[in-house]
Write a protein that holds these residues in place. Structure first.
Motif, short mmCIF file in Angstrom:
data_model
loop_
_atom_site.label_atom_id
_atom_site.label_comp_id
_atom_site.label_asym_id
_atom_site.label_seq_id
_atom_site.Cartn_x
_atom_site.Cartn_y
_atom_site.Cartn_z
N LEU A 186 -11.04 -6.52 69.28
CA LEU A 186 -11.50 -7.44 70.29
C LEU A 186 -10.22 -7.80 71.06
O LEU A 186 -9.21 -8.40 70.52
N PRO A 187 -10.64 -8.10 72.17
CA PRO A 187 -9.38 -8.81 73.27
C PRO A 187 -9.19 -10.03 73.20
O PRO A 187 -8.44 -10.75 73.87
N GLU A 188 -10.19 -10.90 72.21
CA GLU A 188 -9.94 -12.38 72.31
C GLU A 188 -10.24 -12.81 70.95
O GLU A 188 -10.64 -11.95 70.11
N VAL A 189 -10.01 -13.95 70.48
CA VAL A 189 -10.09 -14.56 69.36
C VAL A 189 -11.53 -14.65 68.89
O VAL A 189 -12.25 -15.07 69.71
N ASN A 190 -11.80 -14.37 67.78
CA ASN A 190 -13.29 -14.31 67.52
C ASN A 190 -13.92 -15.72 67.30
O ASN A 190 -13.32 -16.57 66.80
N ALA A 191 -14.91 -15.79 68.21
CA ALA A 191 -15.32 -17.20 68.24
C ALA A 191 -15.95 -17.75 66.96
O ALA A 191 -15.75 -19.04 66.88
N HIS A 192 -16.48 -16.88 65.97
CA HIS A 192 -16.96 -17.72 64.61
C HIS A 192 -15.48 -18.08 63.94
O HIS A 192 -15.67 -19.08 63.27
N LEU A 193 -14.30 -17.57 64.09
CA LEU A 193 -13.19 -18.09 63.78
C LEU A 193 -12.93 -19.47 63.99
O LEU A 193 -12.75 -20.37 63.44
N TRP A 238 -13.56 -22.18 61.19
CA TRP A 238 -12.39 -22.13 60.17
C TRP A 238 -12.23 -23.42 59.37
O TRP A 238 -11.84 -23.72 58.17
N SER A 239 -12.57 -24.56 60.41
CA SER A 239 -12.44 -26.01 59.74
C SER A 239 -13.35 -26.09 58.58
O SER A 239 -13.09 -26.99 57.58
N ALA A 240 -14.38 -25.56 58.20
CA ALA A 240 -15.36 -25.74 57.09
C ALA A 240 -14.56 -25.29 55.88
O ALA A 240 -14.94 -25.87 54.91
N LEU A 241 -13.46 -24.54 55.88
CA LEU A 241 -12.78 -24.05 54.78
C LEU A 241 -11.80 -25.33 54.15
O LEU A 241 -11.37 -25.17 53.17
N LYS A 242 -11.57 -26.18 55.08
CA LYS A 242 -10.92 -27.49 54.88
C LYS A 242 -9.58 -27.28 54.09
O LYS A 242 -9.27 -27.76 53.16
N LEU A 243 -8.72 -26.39 54.99
CA LEU A 243 -7.33 -26.04 54.29
C LEU A 243 -6.59 -26.76 54.87
O LEU A 243 -6.54 -27.71 55.84
N ASN A 244 -5.07 -26.85 54.27
CA ASN A 244 -4.15 -27.72 54.77
C ASN A 244 -3.15 -26.81 55.81
O ASN A 244 -3.20 -25.49 55.40
N ALA A 245 -2.51 -27.19 56.75
CA ALA A 245 -1.60 -26.43 57.42
C ALA A 245 -0.51 -26.09 56.58
O ALA A 245 -0.06 -26.82 55.53
N LEU A 255 -3.21 -14.29 65.05
CA LEU A 255 -2.03 -15.15 65.92
C LEU A 255 -2.72 -16.54 65.78
O LEU A 255 -1.83 -17.66 65.76
N TRP A 256 -4.05 -16.51 66.06
CA TRP A 256 -4.73 -17.87 66.18
C TRP A 256 -4.56 -18.58 64.68
O TRP A 256 -4.26 -19.75 64.70
N LEU A 257 -4.65 -17.95 63.53
CA LEU A 257 -4.39 -18.34 62.25
C LEU A 257 -2.99 -19.06 62.16
O LEU A 257 -2.61 -20.19 61.56
N ARG A 258 -1.98 -18.23 62.74
CA ARG A 258 -0.66 -18.96 62.75
C ARG A 258 -0.56 -19.86 63.53
O ARG A 258 0.33 -20.85 63.14
N GLN A 266 9.79 -15.40 63.64
CA GLN A 266 9.23 -16.64 63.81
C GLN A 266 8.41 -17.26 62.81
O GLN A 266 7.63 -16.73 62.36
N ALA A 267 8.48 -18.51 62.73
CA ALA A 267 7.60 -19.24 61.74
C ALA A 267 6.22 -19.81 62.37
O ALA A 267 6.50 -20.22 63.45
N PRO A 268 5.46 -20.14 61.50
CA PRO A 268 4.91 -19.61 60.23
C PRO A 268 4.99 -18.13 60.19
O PRO A 268 4.75 -17.28 61.05
N GLU A 269 5.18 -17.48 59.04
CA GLU A 269 5.59 -16.08 58.75
C GLU A 269 4.05 -15.26 59.23
O GLU A 269 3.09 -15.95 58.66
N ILE A 270 4.14 -14.01 59.87
CA ILE A 270 3.08 -13.31 59.75
C ILE A 270 3.80 -11.95 59.15
O ILE A 270 4.76 -11.46 59.61
N LYS A 271 3.14 -11.74 58.02
CA LYS A 271 3.57 -10.22 57.31
C LYS A 271 2.48 -9.37 57.15
O LYS A 271 1.31 -9.86 56.79
N LEU A 272 2.72 -8.16 57.68
CA LEU A 272 1.89 -7.14 57.43
C LEU A 272 2.21 -6.14 56.44
O LEU A 272 3.09 -5.54 56.43
N HIS A 273 1.26 -6.07 55.36
CA HIS A 273 1.48 -4.60 54.43
C HIS A 273 0.97 -3.60 54.90
O HIS A 273 -0.44 -3.47 55.25
N GLN A 274 1.65 -2.43 55.34
CA GLN A 274 1.01 -1.41 55.80
C GLN A 274 0.53 -0.61 54.32
O GLN A 274 1.44 0.20 53.94
#
Ligand code: SAM
Length: 218
Positions: A19-26, A30-37, A53-56, A95-103
């Motif tokens: 998708l060329p944009e961030v997913n609307a459901h995310l 996302w806030s329903a998961l009640k996570l900490n930064a 990118l949005w998650l970061r 750049q922080a926070p990290e984005i790490k991709l496992h191929q």
């Protein structure tokens, strides 16, 4: 679905799922998961999704897992992120926070390779898999997650006889069957996506629902 199927799709640019944009459901749920930064999020079968990118930007460390080297390289290049090789098959941005991709193959990923994960974002991962691979997928995900870890899962439900997957139809009953042993399950939203989508109707679909789930590892 064989690995080669996906590698070929990337080679042949058949990546309509991207998708060329961030997913609307995310954005909405996302806030329903009640996570900490700072909580770290696993994105299985991540492609080159902008959702990472949005998650970061929301403050999370992101760990994507993706088979295709093309997808991994394009994720960093498209988003003008420096790409550092940490190991043969692990790439990150400084750049922080990290984005790490496992191929790598998600099914072969070992928990010690990931470190502690507090959440999962699954859009077009479970539904990318044919039925015989879904139970092993949930089994493996369960092994990677500690108790209390939260999952935002997006599924779709349509008459499978009317269209070939992927994406495959995974109805409410199957979601509950797959996850009930290892997860608490909450349906957050259910939407009719056929209304207003002439492309799907033209393909002969008579029903298409999307469901958004919050799961919590027991
Ligand atoms: C339908 S796409 C979804 C990508 C992404 N989640 C998104 O929303 O754009 C599925 C992705 O999973 C990758 N994939 C398929 N099987 C995989 C596996 N066993 N391990 C890791 N990645 C896999 C494919 O290469 C493809 O990029």
């Amino acid at each position: 679905m064989e690995k080669q199927f996906w590698l070929d799709r990337w080679e042949e640019r058949q990546i309509g799922f991207h998708l060329p944009e961030v997913n609307a459901h995310l954005r909405k749920h996302w806030s329903a998961l009640k996570l900490n930064a700072g909580d770290r999020v696993l994105v299985p079968l991540c492609g080159k999704s902008l959702d990472m990118l949005w998650l970061r930007e929301a403050g999370h460390g992101v760990l994507g897992v993706e088979l295709s080297g093309i997808a991994v390289e394009e994720f960093f290049a498209d988003n003008a992120l420096d790409m550092q090789a940490e190991a043969e098959d692990v790439f990150s941005s400084p750049q922080a926070p990290e984005i790490k991709l496992h191929q790598s193959d998600f099914f072969e990923l070992q928990p010690e390779k990931l470190g502690k994960i507090q959440a999962v974002y699954d859009r077009a991962a479970l539904v990318a898999l044919p039925q015989d691979m879904r139970k092993p997928y949930v089994q493996h995900l369960s092994e990677l997650l500690p108790a209390g870890a939260a999952v935002l899962l997006v599924t779709m439900d349509y008459p499978q006889s009317e269209m070939d997957g992927p994406p495959f139809s995974v109805d409410e009953q199957e979601v509950r069957q797959l996850y009930h042993e290892g997860f608490h399950i909450q349906l957050l939203d259910s939407l009719d996506v056929l209304a207003g989508n002439t492309r799907l109707a033209e393909r002969g679909l008579t029903r298409m629902m999307e469901q958004i789930w919050k799961l919590e590892r027991k």
